[in-house]
Design a protein around this motif. Sequence first.
Motif, PDB file in Angstrom:
ATOM      1  N   ARG A  10       0.886  -1.168   0.000  1.00 25.01           N
ATOM      2  CA  ARG A  10       0.000   0.000   0.000  1.00 25.01           C
ATOM      3  C   ARG A  10       0.916   1.208   0.000  1.00 25.01           C
ATOM      4  O   ARG A  10       1.694   1.421   0.935  1.00 25.01           O
ATOM      5  CB  ARG A  10      -0.898  -0.007   1.237  1.00 25.01           C
ATOM      6  N   ASP A  22      -6.145  10.794  -1.561  1.00 24.18           N
ATOM      7  CA  ASP A  22      -6.806   9.945  -2.562  1.00 24.18           C
ATOM      8  C   ASP A  22      -5.863   9.500  -3.680  1.00 24.18           C
ATOM      9  O   ASP A  22      -6.279   8.824  -4.609  1.00 24.18           O
ATOM     10  CB  ASP A  22      -8.037  10.647  -3.142  1.00 24.18           C
ATOM     11  N   THR A  26      -2.374   0.697  -4.528  1.00 27.45           N
ATOM     12  CA  THR A  26      -1.879  -0.639  -4.231  1.00 27.45           C
ATOM     13  C   THR A  26      -0.905  -0.984  -5.345  1.00 27.45           C
ATOM     14  O   THR A  26      -1.205  -0.774  -6.520  1.00 27.45           O
ATOM     15  CB  THR A  26      -3.033  -1.652  -4.164  1.00 27.45           C
ATOM     16  N   ASP A  50      -5.786  -2.771  -9.189  1.00 22.61           N
ATOM     17  CA  ASP A  50      -7.123  -2.246  -8.891  1.00 22.61           C
ATOM     18  C   ASP A  50      -7.804  -3.091  -7.814  1.00 22.61           C
ATOM     19  O   ASP A  50      -7.221  -4.045  -7.287  1.00 22.61           O
ATOM     20  CB  ASP A  50      -7.971  -2.132 -10.162  1.00 22.61           C
ATOM     21  N   ARG A  51      -9.042  -2.740  -7.485  1.00 21.75           N
ATOM     22  CA  ARG A  51      -9.781  -3.434  -6.415  1.00 21.75           C
ATOM     23  C   ARG A  51     -10.044  -4.905  -6.716  1.00 21.75           C
ATOM     24  O   ARG A  51     -10.272  -5.695  -5.816  1.00 21.75           O
ATOM     25  CB  ARG A  51     -11.111  -2.735  -6.157  1.00 21.75           C
ATOM     26  N   ARG A  52     -10.042  -5.257  -7.995  1.00 23.65           N
ATOM     27  CA  ARG A  52     -10.283  -6.657  -8.373  1.00 23.65           C
ATOM     28  C   ARG A  52      -8.996  -7.467  -8.433  1.00 23.65           C
ATOM     29  O   ARG A  52      -9.022  -8.640  -8.771  1.00 23.65           O
ATOM     30  CB  ARG A  52     -10.991  -6.714  -9.727  1.00 23.65           C
ATOM     31  N   GLY A  53      -7.858  -6.818  -8.156  1.00 24.74           N
ATOM     32  CA  GLY A  53      -6.582  -7.515  -8.181  1.00 24.74           C
ATOM     33  C   GLY A  53      -5.924  -7.543  -9.545  1.00 24.74           C
ATOM     34  O   GLY A  53      -4.947  -8.255  -9.756  1.00 24.74           O
ATOM     35  N   PRO A  74      -6.190  -8.543  -2.522  1.00 25.94           N
ATOM     36  CA  PRO A  74      -7.507  -8.224  -3.091  1.00 25.94           C
ATOM     37  C   PRO A  74      -8.390  -9.462  -3.085  1.00 25.94           C
ATOM     38  O   PRO A  74      -7.897 -10.597  -3.124  1.00 25.94           O
ATOM     39  CB  PRO A  74      -7.199  -7.780  -4.519  1.00 25.94           C
TER      40      PRO A  74
END
Length: 86
Positions: A10, A22, A26, A50-53, A74
């Motif tokens: 992170r 903001d 990751t 991204d949030r989905r890896g 993720p």
Amino acid sequence: MRPQPGDLLRIDGRASVQFAGDRALTFRVASVCPKPTYTGWVWLTGYVIDRRGQAIDRREIFVQLAGLRPAPQPAPAVPRRRATYR
């Protein structure tokens, strides 16, 4: 923390002011530059995740070692089911 290729980090304002607020991300480390820099800093090459890896951008970043934190893994992508029509 000394990052290694494959680490998921992170990157936020603790690592460098350019990633504060903001602008945090990751980051999956691909390589760590072995050349000396300022004490406590390092160049990392890797991918923004991204949030989905999924890797969405390749970047090279200059960060403080003391500010690096491991990122939570993720959530695994859930396969979508196709709609079936009768």
